[in-house]
Write a protein that holds these residues in place. Structure first.
Motif, mmCIF file in Angstrom:
data_model
loop_
_atom_site.group_PDB
_atom_site.id
_atom_site.type_symbol
_atom_site.label_atom_id
_atom_site.label_comp_id
_atom_site.label_asym_id
_atom_site.label_seq_id
_atom_site.Cartn_x
_atom_site.Cartn_y
_atom_site.Cartn_z
ATOM 1 N N LEU A 168 0.818 -1.220 0.000
ATOM 2 C CA LEU A 168 0.000 0.000 0.000
ATOM 3 C C LEU A 168 0.849 1.266 0.000
ATOM 4 C CD1 LEU A 168 -2.731 -1.081 2.586
ATOM 5 C CD2 LEU A 168 -2.993 -0.898 0.091
ATOM 6 N N GLY A 169 2.190 1.114 0.112
ATOM 7 C CA GLY A 169 3.068 2.278 0.109
ATOM 8 C C GLY A 169 3.010 3.073 1.390
ATOM 9 N N LYS A 170 2.817 2.378 2.511
ATOM 10 C CA LYS A 170 2.760 3.051 3.802
ATOM 11 C C LYS A 170 3.770 2.420 4.753
ATOM 12 C CE LYS A 170 -2.195 4.180 3.508
ATOM 13 N NZ LYS A 170 -3.509 4.072 4.207
ATOM 14 N N VAL A 171 4.035 3.117 5.865
ATOM 15 C CA VAL A 171 4.891 2.531 6.897
ATOM 16 C C VAL A 171 4.000 1.664 7.783
ATOM 17 C CG1 VAL A 171 6.542 4.430 6.853
ATOM 18 C CG2 VAL A 171 4.592 4.544 8.414
ATOM 19 N N PRO A 172 4.541 0.577 8.363
ATOM 20 C CA PRO A 172 3.725 -0.317 9.194
ATOM 21 C C PRO A 172 3.026 0.382 10.350
ATOM 22 C CG PRO A 172 5.806 -1.364 8.631
ATOM 23 C CD PRO A 172 5.904 0.049 8.161
ATOM 24 N N SER A 173 3.680 1.407 10.943
ATOM 25 C CA SER A 173 3.059 2.084 12.083
ATOM 26 C C SER A 173 1.780 2.813 11.669
ATOM 27 C CB SER A 173 4.053 3.077 12.705
ATOM 28 O OG SER A 173 4.464 4.041 11.744
ATOM 29 N N ALA A 174 1.767 3.354 10.463
ATOM 30 C CA ALA A 174 0.568 4.039 9.972
ATOM 31 C C ALA A 174 -0.569 3.044 9.774
ATOM 32 C CB ALA A 174 0.876 4.764 8.662
ATOM 33 N N LEU A 175 -0.220 1.858 9.298
ATOM 34 C CA LEU A 175 -1.236 0.822 9.094
ATOM 35 C C LEU A 175 -1.799 0.366 10.439
ATOM 36 C CD1 LEU A 175 -1.959 -0.140 6.245
ATOM 37 C CD2 LEU A 175 -0.759 -2.266 6.727
ATOM 38 N N THR A 176 -0.885 0.180 11.410
ATOM 39 C CA THR A 176 -1.318 -0.239 12.748
ATOM 40 C C THR A 176 -2.243 0.803 13.361
ATOM 41 O OG1 THR A 176 0.745 -1.452 13.074
ATOM 42 C CG2 THR A 176 -0.522 -0.912 15.038
ATOM 43 N N TYR A 177 -1.904 2.070 13.183
ATOM 44 C CA TYR A 177 -2.737 3.160 13.726
ATOM 45 C C TYR A 177 -4.124 3.144 13.085
ATOM 46 C CZ TYR A 177 -4.385 7.875 14.754
ATOM 47 O OH TYR A 177 -5.144 8.951 15.160
ATOM 48 N N SER A 178 -4.190 2.931 11.768
ATOM 49 C CA SER A 178 -5.481 2.899 11.063
ATOM 50 C C SER A 178 -6.346 1.743 11.551
ATOM 51 C CB SER A 178 -5.259 2.792 9.556
ATOM 52 O OG SER A 178 -4.585 3.925 9.053
ATOM 53 N N VAL A 179 -5.727 0.583 11.790
ATOM 54 C CA VAL A 179 -6.475 -0.565 12.297
ATOM 55 C C VAL A 179 -7.028 -0.270 13.684
ATOM 56 C CG1 VAL A 179 -6.301 -2.957 13.067
ATOM 57 C CG2 VAL A 179 -5.269 -2.275 10.891
ATOM 58 N N ARG A 180 -6.204 0.383 14.554
ATOM 59 C CA ARG A 180 -6.676 0.705 15.903
ATOM 60 C C ARG A 180 -7.830 1.713 15.847
ATOM 61 N NH1 ARG A 180 -4.139 -1.648 19.835
ATOM 62 N NH2 ARG A 180 -1.947 -2.302 19.653
ATOM 63 N N GLN A 181 -7.777 2.665 14.923
ATOM 64 C CA GLN A 181 -8.894 3.600 14.751
ATOM 65 C C GLN A 181 -10.173 2.845 14.391
ATOM 66 O OE1 GLN A 181 -7.423 6.501 11.802
ATOM 67 N NE2 GLN A 181 -7.875 8.059 13.361
ATOM 68 N N LEU A 182 -10.040 1.884 13.505
ATOM 69 C CA LEU A 182 -11.190 1.088 13.080
ATOM 70 C C LEU A 182 -11.733 0.276 14.245
ATOM 71 C CD1 LEU A 182 -12.795 0.608 10.488
ATOM 72 C CD2 LEU A 182 -11.213 -1.226 9.894
ATOM 73 N N GLU A 183 -10.855 -0.337 15.006
ATOM 74 C CA GLU A 183 -11.278 -1.135 16.162
ATOM 75 C C GLU A 183 -11.960 -0.260 17.213
ATOM 76 O OE1 GLU A 183 -8.123 -4.846 16.286
ATOM 77 O OE2 GLU A 183 -7.488 -2.912 17.130
ATOM 78 N N ASP A 184 -11.411 0.941 17.457
ATOM 79 C CA ASP A 184 -12.014 1.844 18.439
ATOM 80 C C ASP A 184 -13.418 2.269 17.993
ATOM 81 O OD1 ASP A 184 -9.786 1.698 20.001
ATOM 82 O OD2 ASP A 184 -8.928 3.611 19.323
ATOM 83 N N ALA A 185 -13.559 2.557 16.704
ATOM 84 C CA ALA A 185 -14.860 3.013 16.200
ATOM 85 C C ALA A 185 -15.912 1.911 16.295
ATOM 86 C CB ALA A 185 -14.718 3.480 14.747
ATOM 87 N N LEU A 186 -15.500 0.669 16.018
ATOM 88 C CA LEU A 186 -16.441 -0.449 16.051
ATOM 89 C C LEU A 186 -16.524 -1.097 17.439
ATOM 90 C CD1 LEU A 186 -15.496 -2.165 12.665
ATOM 91 C CD2 LEU A 186 -17.412 -0.622 13.108
#
Length: 313
Positions: free
Chosen positions: A32-50
């Protein structure tokens, strides 16, 4: 807590799909052309929202929880639907209607109609089809009221609506039939009107809602059994519940097997002129309506619709 609609985006669903497909956050981040930490942060945002865990943190692999599997499964459906909507919008912009509604009179042969529907869908058009079955005045009314775009089997050409064009589809012959055990079956021909009046006639109800309904072939004072469709009328005739006229093509097999008997009556043979009609609203028809009009103008197609022959579309 983050708003669910803000974080549950197509990009987030694509991210979930990439993580599951590649097997790790690191591999997904590279794709996806991203750093792993950015991906981890996005997943945590999704988990928090749901308010759920989407990945099992006890595993070194990117292993989905049951909730994560469900989100991914539904997410893939949503992504496919988004792509389908985008494709549909593009094709509609090129001149295809979003929906085309056909009002088809009960006397029109159903087999050839489905042949045409099958050929239409083979184009993979973005247009959704809706078919209405109508009888007598109801076929015209569906078109005139704007509930249909194209009508097949209109019995009488009307000229009181400038937004509608009418073309002759063809002629359909009717014959008078009864069951072999019906009292009229053994009487000499032609059957006079005075004799017919003594027996129940079977009719199909006009489906009009606002226009004056039509009655065909019913004599003054004659008992009537009114049914909702020609198929019902055909079954009632076989059972000897009454007498009546039927399209010749529809009772050919009954006459061949003896389930029904054709009787001559002291009246001219009924031949109905049937039309096709469509709404044009002063502009060129859309591509879906153009396709139907083009195919309905083929002589073989018109013959098939009035006789149950197969359509070679």
């Amino acid at each position: 807590m983050h708003n669910r609609r803000q974080v549950l985006t197509p990009d987030a669903l694509e991210m979930m799909d990439t993580i599951e497909r590649t097997g790790s956050f690191a591999a997904a981040a590279r794709e996806l052309g991203k750093v792993p930490s950015a991906l981890t942060y996005s997943v945590r945002q999704l988990e928090d929202a749901l308010d759920v865990l989407l990945f099992d943190r006890s595993s070194r692999q990117a292993r989905l929880t049951a909730a994560g599997e469900e989100l991914l499964r539904e997410g893939r459906h949503l992504l496919a639907q988004i792509d389908a909507v985008a494709n549909r919008v593009q094709r509609v912009a090129s001149g295809w209607e979003t929906q085309l509604t056909l009002a088809i009179d009960g006397v029109i042969s159903q087999g050839p109609v489905f042949d045409l529907v099958e050929a239409f869908y083979a184009l993979q058009p973005p247009t959704r089809l809706k078919v209405r079955h109508e009888v007598l005045s109801g076929t015209w009314e569906a078109l005139a009221s704007g509930h249909a775009d194209l009508a097949l089997g209109v019995g009488a050409a009307r000229s009181d609506n400038p937004d509608i064009r009418v073309e002759l589809l063809g002629e359909m012959a009717f014959c008078f039939v009864v069951a072999p055990h019906h009292p009229l079956a053994s009487l000499p021909e032609p059957l006079p009107a005075t004799e017919l009046m003594r027996h129940r006639v079977i009719a199909v109800a006009d489906t009009t809602r606002n226009l004056e309904g039509l009655t065909v072939g019913i004599l003054p004072g004659q008992d009537v059994l009114t049914l909702p469709s020609l198929r019902d009328k055909q079954e009632a005739l076989r059972r000897g519940l009454g007498c009546g006229h039927m399209p010749q093509y529809l009772v050919q097999s009954d006459l061949a097997t003896g389930s029904l008997v054709r009787k001559a009556v002291d009246q001219p043979q009924r031949v109905a002129s049937l039309n096709l009609a469509w709404r044009h609203k002063g502009r060129e028809p859309g591509k879906a309506l153009q396709w139907w009009l083009e195919h309905l103008r083929h002589p073989a197609t018109r013959t098939a619709l009035l006789s149950n022959a197969p359509v070679c579309a």
